[in-house]
Enzyme design. Sequence first.
Site, short mmCIF file in Angstrom:
data_model
loop_
_atom_site.label_atom_id
_atom_site.label_comp_id
_atom_site.label_asym_id
_atom_site.label_seq_id
_atom_site.Cartn_x
_atom_site.Cartn_y
_atom_site.Cartn_z
N ARG A 53 -25.89 26.32 -3.82
CA ARG A 53 -27.17 26.68 -3.22
C ARG A 53 -28.02 27.54 -4.15
NH1 ARG A 53 -26.64 25.32 2.25
NH2 ARG A 53 -28.89 25.32 2.19
N ARG A 57 -33.35 28.90 -2.57
CA ARG A 57 -32.98 29.97 -1.64
C ARG A 57 -34.01 31.07 -1.74
NH1 ARG A 57 -27.71 29.89 1.61
NH2 ARG A 57 -28.62 28.15 2.74
N ARG A 66 -42.63 25.42 -2.24
CA ARG A 66 -42.30 24.81 -0.95
C ARG A 66 -43.35 25.10 0.13
NH1 ARG A 66 -37.78 24.13 1.87
NH2 ARG A 66 -39.30 23.80 3.50
N ASP A 102 -30.44 17.66 0.50
CA ASP A 102 -29.61 18.20 1.57
C ASP A 102 -28.60 17.13 1.97
OD1 ASP A 102 -29.37 20.61 3.53
OD2 ASP A 102 -29.09 18.84 4.75
N TYR A 177 -22.36 17.25 12.26
CA TYR A 177 -23.78 17.33 12.62
C TYR A 177 -24.20 16.19 13.54
CZ TYR A 177 -24.49 21.12 9.33
OH TYR A 177 -24.42 22.34 8.70
O1 1CP Z 1 -27.21 23.85 -3.76
C1 1CP Z 1 -28.43 23.75 -3.92
O2 1CP Z 1 -29.09 24.67 -4.36
C2 1CP Z 1 -29.11 22.42 -3.61
C3 1CP Z 1 -29.69 22.37 -2.33
C4 1CP Z 1 -28.88 22.16 -1.06
C5 1CP Z 1 -27.53 21.80 -0.86
C6 1CP Z 1 -26.44 21.58 -1.87
C7 1CP Z 1 -29.48 22.27 0.20
C8 1CP Z 1 -30.90 22.63 0.44
N1 1CP Z 1 -28.55 21.94 1.14
C9 1CP Z 1 -27.36 21.66 0.53
C10 1CP Z 1 -26.09 21.23 1.13
C11 1CP Z 1 -25.85 21.53 2.57
N2 1CP Z 1 -26.71 21.43 3.63
C12 1CP Z 1 -24.58 21.89 3.08
C13 1CP Z 1 -23.35 22.01 2.26
C14 1CP Z 1 -23.34 23.30 1.49
C15 1CP Z 1 -23.03 24.54 2.27
O3 1CP Z 1 -21.99 24.57 2.94
O4 1CP Z 1 -23.80 25.48 2.14
C16 1CP Z 1 -24.71 22.04 4.46
C17 1CP Z 1 -23.62 22.41 5.44
C18 1CP Z 1 -26.05 21.75 4.80
C19 1CP Z 1 -26.65 21.73 6.14
C20 1CP Z 1 -27.81 22.63 6.19
N3 1CP Z 1 -29.04 22.32 5.70
C21 1CP Z 1 -27.86 23.95 6.69
C22 1CP Z 1 -26.69 24.72 7.31
C23 1CP Z 1 -26.82 24.78 8.79
C24 1CP Z 1 -25.52 25.17 9.46
O5 1CP Z 1 -24.84 24.28 10.01
O6 1CP Z 1 -25.19 26.38 9.45
C25 1CP Z 1 -29.17 24.41 6.50
C26 1CP Z 1 -29.74 25.75 6.90
C27 1CP Z 1 -29.90 23.37 5.88
C28 1CP Z 1 -31.31 23.38 5.42
C29 1CP Z 1 -31.48 23.54 3.97
N4 1CP Z 1 -30.83 22.81 3.01
C30 1CP Z 1 -31.27 23.19 1.76
C31 1CP Z 1 -32.28 24.18 1.96
C32 1CP Z 1 -33.06 24.85 0.87
C33 1CP Z 1 -32.38 24.40 3.35
C34 1CP Z 1 -33.31 25.35 4.07
C35 1CP Z 1 -34.60 24.67 4.25
C36 1CP Z 1 -35.55 25.31 5.18
O7 1CP Z 1 -35.15 25.85 6.20
O8 1CP Z 1 -36.74 25.19 4.85
#
Ligand code: 1CP
Length: 370
Positions: A53, A57, A66, A102, A177
């Site tokens: 991530r 972030r 964004r 994502d 999910y």
């Molecule tokens: O790693 C990086 O920097 C690349 C970007 C990336 C990755 C690898 C994003 C952007 N998402 C992910 C993978 C991801 N997404 C995972 C696996 C990694 C981990 O465990 O952290 C998971 C579980 C998700 C699902 C997801 N997408 C969540 C988690 C929700 C939960 O169940 O608690 C969230 C908050 C997102 C949204 C998301 N994905 C990425 C960003 C930058 C965001 C936030 C976007 C926003 O709110 O505007």
Amino acid sequence: MSANDLPPARSTSPAGGAPSAGQQPTTDALRDSAFLRACRREPVPHTPVWFMRQAGRSLPEYLKVREGVPMLESCMRPELVTEITLQPVRRHKVDAAIYFSDIVVPLKAIGIDLDIKPGVGPVVAEPVRRREDLARLRDLTPEDVSYVTEAIGMLTGELGATPLIGFAGAPFTLASYLVEGGPSRNHEHTKALMYGDPRLWADLLDRLAGITAAFLKVQIEAGASAVQLFDSWVGALSPADYRRFVMPASATVFAEVEGYGVPRIHFGVGTGELLGPMGEAGADVVGVDWRVPLDEAARRVGPGRALQGNLDPAVLFSTPEAVEAKTREVLDAARGLEGHIFNLGHGVLPTTDPDALTRLTEYVHTRTAR
Ligand code: 1CP
């Protein structure tokens, strides 16, 4: 957009002959990068560093680009994806880039009605819980995600000798999910389906394994140098249930991309008890969260695999001295490993000070310089 600090792209022919059709040419410098060498368990000039991530972030430059663009839409704009993917490489000098996307993007691409809600995460309009719901999970084709191919083409040119990591969600975490309809603490609907209708569960995971493998293939063929399978929530299962209900589908994904010869990384959170079977599922590198020291993790995973991890992301909120002390603990535990890629034990927390990540990268590089 420019990647001023990045090495220039090169297009020399690889020693092993021309790349296969569709794949980006691989340069010697890329193949010899510290990250790819560590994945292959070869000697490295310094321990390579990247952060799960790291893209998208707390970086101010990320929040700026964004502004006003919904998350899923940002994943479909190649120029934006390229810029966001490059930002942490420029800023922190990490040893690898991770493709900005994502885990739910391939599901959206095949027509599942879902959205990523700010502050919540992925939300699925109609959860998948009955056999007739499986029909909505059609196969993924490269045309469904042409913006990924386009973005990776742009990225590999900009990144030069810095490897790009492609990724996908593992079948269990994607199923969670889809079945829950959104983020879940206890995964109760998922487990209800898994235990109550093992046949439907197996068919669901099988469908997801096909979609995930197809999505990883698109990224590798476009030029990704490594792939990571995120099974973020699989730590909710016991080892016996992991072997029975999850491992076959994850193993299928790894087997499907084995022929490309790019390193495959397998990561989950709270998976201390699952490290053995997760290693057996077929990855070349196993990611470890912060709960198990890396020397103990190596015993559990067994020989023949590199490890990735595992500083607690919350440590970055402490003083620079405390961060260095905790980092030394990680590096000391990693000393005898066959291959080590430094990372956090889970993703960068949203309010992390970016400077703490830059300092950490530099500290690991300096401390491990050989
Ligand atoms: O790693 C990086 O920097 C690349 C970007 C990336 C990755 C690898 C994003 C952007 N998402 C992910 C993978 C991801 N997404 C995972 C696996 C990694 C981990 O465990 O952290 C998971 C579980 C998700 C699902 C997801 N997408 C969540 C988690 C929700 C939960 O169940 O608690 C969230 C908050 C997102 C949204 C998301 N994905 C990425 C960003 C930058 C965001 C936030 C976007 C926003 O709110 O505007």
